[in-house]
Design an enzyme around this catalytic site. Structure first.
Site, mmCIF file in Angstrom:
data_model
loop_
_atom_site.group_PDB
_atom_site.id
_atom_site.type_symbol
_atom_site.label_atom_id
_atom_site.label_comp_id
_atom_site.label_asym_id
_atom_site.label_seq_id
_atom_site.Cartn_x
_atom_site.Cartn_y
_atom_site.Cartn_z
ATOM 1 N N ASP A 1 0.572 -1.344 0.106
ATOM 2 C CA ASP A 1 0.191 -0.168 -0.223
ATOM 3 C C ASP A 1 0.825 0.959 -0.035
ATOM 4 O O ASP A 1 1.144 1.806 0.862
ATOM 5 C CB ASP A 1 -1.093 -0.226 1.057
ATOM 6 C CG ASP A 1 -1.855 0.819 1.212
ATOM 7 O OD1 ASP A 1 -1.429 2.202 0.158
ATOM 8 O OD2 ASP A 1 -2.966 1.005 1.423
ATOM 9 N N HIS A 2 1.343 1.883 -1.141
ATOM 10 C CA HIS A 2 1.744 3.008 -2.117
ATOM 11 C C HIS A 2 1.459 3.982 -0.162
ATOM 12 O O HIS A 2 2.275 5.087 -0.113
ATOM 13 C CB HIS A 2 2.181 3.353 -2.500
ATOM 14 C CG HIS A 2 3.244 4.018 -2.955
ATOM 15 N ND1 HIS A 2 4.060 3.673 -2.121
ATOM 16 C CD2 HIS A 2 4.012 3.532 -4.592
ATOM 17 C CE1 HIS A 2 5.714 4.308 -3.064
ATOM 18 N NE2 HIS A 2 5.561 4.563 -4.709
ATOM 19 N N ARG A 3 0.817 4.218 0.259
ATOM 20 C CA ARG A 3 -0.191 5.034 0.828
ATOM 21 C C ARG A 3 0.953 5.260 2.463
ATOM 22 O O ARG A 3 1.518 5.740 2.722
ATOM 23 C CB ARG A 3 -1.130 5.158 1.647
ATOM 24 C CG ARG A 3 -2.372 5.789 0.490
ATOM 25 C CD ARG A 3 -3.457 5.224 0.744
ATOM 26 N NE ARG A 3 -3.600 3.921 0.998
ATOM 27 C CZ ARG A 3 -4.960 4.122 1.389
ATOM 28 N NH1 ARG A 3 -6.313 4.625 1.818
ATOM 29 N NH2 ARG A 3 -5.237 2.724 1.874
#
Length: 533
Positions: A504-506
């Site tokens: 999850d690149h967040r």
């Protein structure tokens, strides 16, 4: 002997409904307490629902394949030595009582014709309806016998009762005036509702109402001959709903012709509604995509576990921005160690696979890169937070006939290779048999999916939301690799394991993903270190 109702229980935290997959008993069967009576599928688990009583199955109130809300009554039991349950349905009146009441009604009808001031009420039969629908009908003052059921087998649902109540209000049954061909006319008598319903065309045929619609009259009482009442029952019609202009001393009087016309109008109305729904669905499908049923070999309902998986995957993919990091590591030593301990494990009745080694390698890497052992708490958008976990619960994706299921191995850091082997094998086996519990599929902090077991090298696995990372394993195979030596580089065949890490690149940066993967690969290249974990 008393009647006890049994409601669909909450078989897992947060469950709102379940699909009744199959009944394990039939009406008349003798059951004991805790005996399984039904199989219910909810979220990602198939669970058996036990009987809470010792007794006899009286009635099954849900159809196989029906999606039942938690709290709805699904079965009733006759229990020895118990008083009648307050929520149990009343027993239907006996045939003798019904005939007696019909006879009284006939006498009342004949007396009415002679001017006698007598009245008769329509006998009430039982209908197939959920207890919640019956309670709602009483609250809304709706005659449950007059409601057409839309559920399986004609079962009356809460929505059917609500629709009947709304339809009654819209039709103006409770108004003191009705529209006639000559304008509004007062049909009230001493402040009471008239027993006579309006005819749409102002005509009558053989004294019957020639209504062209299936709208119910909704009277409180009706006069009719016993044969006419019997005809109404055979047609599945509530005689109080049949429109008529004929009266006997101010009370509505229904003839066989009126029954026939009303039943036909109801059938035509239902057919028209079904046709309209079909046309609307067809139009909507055509707008969405030009797809037809032509050439379709099988139509599989999209529900149960398959729908739950789809909704979870959709939520994950469209909530978390996915990035997938790919790499490959040489695992010659891992292959040798597993072969060395495989026979020893077999002597202890354990099937040793590569999965426990991978799990240990992941836990070691998570300790060094804890951001990948996290979830993103978005329950309060104004106070969102990254929750870094200090426990190591690894979910193992298992392919089953019903779809992908993810049982969770808890506290991996505290268990040995052999312990993990036993637990993984047990969970995977029960998941394929759909015997794994909901609790055993909750609480994960990181997930592994092994697509290499059925062939394949790389993939872009979807994160098991709300986790923030998932590791996909390709197949361990001999592949050409470059080996450095004093004589120069040499291409040799080596056992390699492809890895696909989705994040999850967040929450996780690409550098963190690469560093984590490197640590996992280092542990797999030196598997004897994992035995110390």
């Amino acid at each position: 002997m008393g009647v006890k109702e049994f409601k669909l229980p909450d078989v897992g935290e947060g469950v709102a409904e379940g699909e009744l997959v199959s009944w394990l008993v039939e009406a008349g069967d003798t059951v004991s307490e805790d005996q399984a009576v039904a199989e219910v599928e909810t979220d990602k688990a198939l669970v058996e629902v036990p009987s809470p009583y010792n007794g006899t199955v009286k009635e099954l109130l849900a159809e196989e394949g029906e999606v039942v809300p938690v709290g709805n009554v699904i079965i009733t039991f006759e229990v020895e030595g118990e008083g009648d349950d307050v929520s149990a349905e009343p027993e239907p009146e006996s045939e003798a009582e019904a005939e007696s009441e019909e006879a009284e009604t006939a006498v009342a009808g004949e007396s009415a014709e002679k001017g006698a001031d007598q009245q008769a009420e329509t006998p009430k039969g039982r209908v197939f309806a959920a207890p919640s629908a019956r309670r709602l009908a009483r609250e809304l003052d709706v005659d449950i016998n007059a409601v057409d059921g839309s559920g399986p087998g004609g079962r009356v649902t809460d929505a059917d009762v609500q629709a009947a109540a709304n339809g009654r209000m819209d039709s103006g049954v409770e108004d003191s005036e009705e529209e006639s061909d000559d304008g509004p006319r007062d049909v009230s008598t001493g402040g009471k509702k008239s027993a006579v319903s309006r005819r749409d065309d102002g005509q009558s045929t053989n004294g019957a109402a020639a209504s062209s619609s299936a709208e119910a009259a909704g009277r409180d009482r009706t006069l009719a001959a016993p044969a006419t009442r019997r005809m109404a029952e055979e047609e599945g019609v509530n005689i109080d709903d049949v429109p008529t202009d004929e009266t006997r001393d101010g009370q509505a009087f229904v003839t066989p012709e009126a029954i026939t016309q009303y039943a036909q109008a109801q059938r035509e109305a239902r057919e028209a509604e079904v046709q309209a729904d079909a046309e609307a669905a067809e139009a909507g499908s055509a707008e969405a995509a030009e797809v037809t049923e032509e050439g379709v070999a099988e139509r599989i309902p999209y529900r149960g576990i398959r729908r739950t998986i789809g909704q979870q995957m959709e939520k994950s993919l469209y909530t978390a921005p996915h990035v997938t990091h790919h790499d490959t590591t040489v695992v010659d030593e891992l292959v040798d160690v597993r072969a060395e301990y495989k026979e020893l494990a077999a002597e202890r009745d354990v099937k040793l696979t590569y999965m426990p080694f991978v799990m240990k390698a992941i836990v070691a890497a998570l300790r060094e890169h804890p951001i990948l052992n996290s979830t993103l708490d978005e329950s309060d958008p104004d106070d969102a937070a990254i929750l870094v976990r200090d426990d190591y619960n690894i979910g193992i994706a298992v392919a089953t006939d019903a779809g992908l299921m993810v049982p969770v191995v808890k506290n991996v850091d505290e268990k040995s290779i052999l312990q993990l082997s036993r637990e993984v094998n047990d969970l995977a086996s029960r998941a394929r048999d759909r015997k794994v519990t909901r609790e055993e599929m909750q609480g994960g902090t990181f997930t592994i999916t092994n697509f290499g077991a059925i062939g394949g090298e790389y993939a872009t696995p979807i994160i098991n939301y709300p986790e923030t990372a998932i590791l996909g394993l390709g197949g361990i195979e001999k592949r050409p690799t470059v080996e450095e030596s004093e004589d120069g580089d040499e291409v040799v065949a080596a056992s390699t394991l492809p890895l696909s890490l989705s994040i999850d690149h967040r929450v996780i940066d690409g550098a963190d993903a690469a560093a984590f993967t490197n640590t996992v690969m280092e542990n797999l290249r030196n598997p004897k270190l994992l035995l110390l974990e």
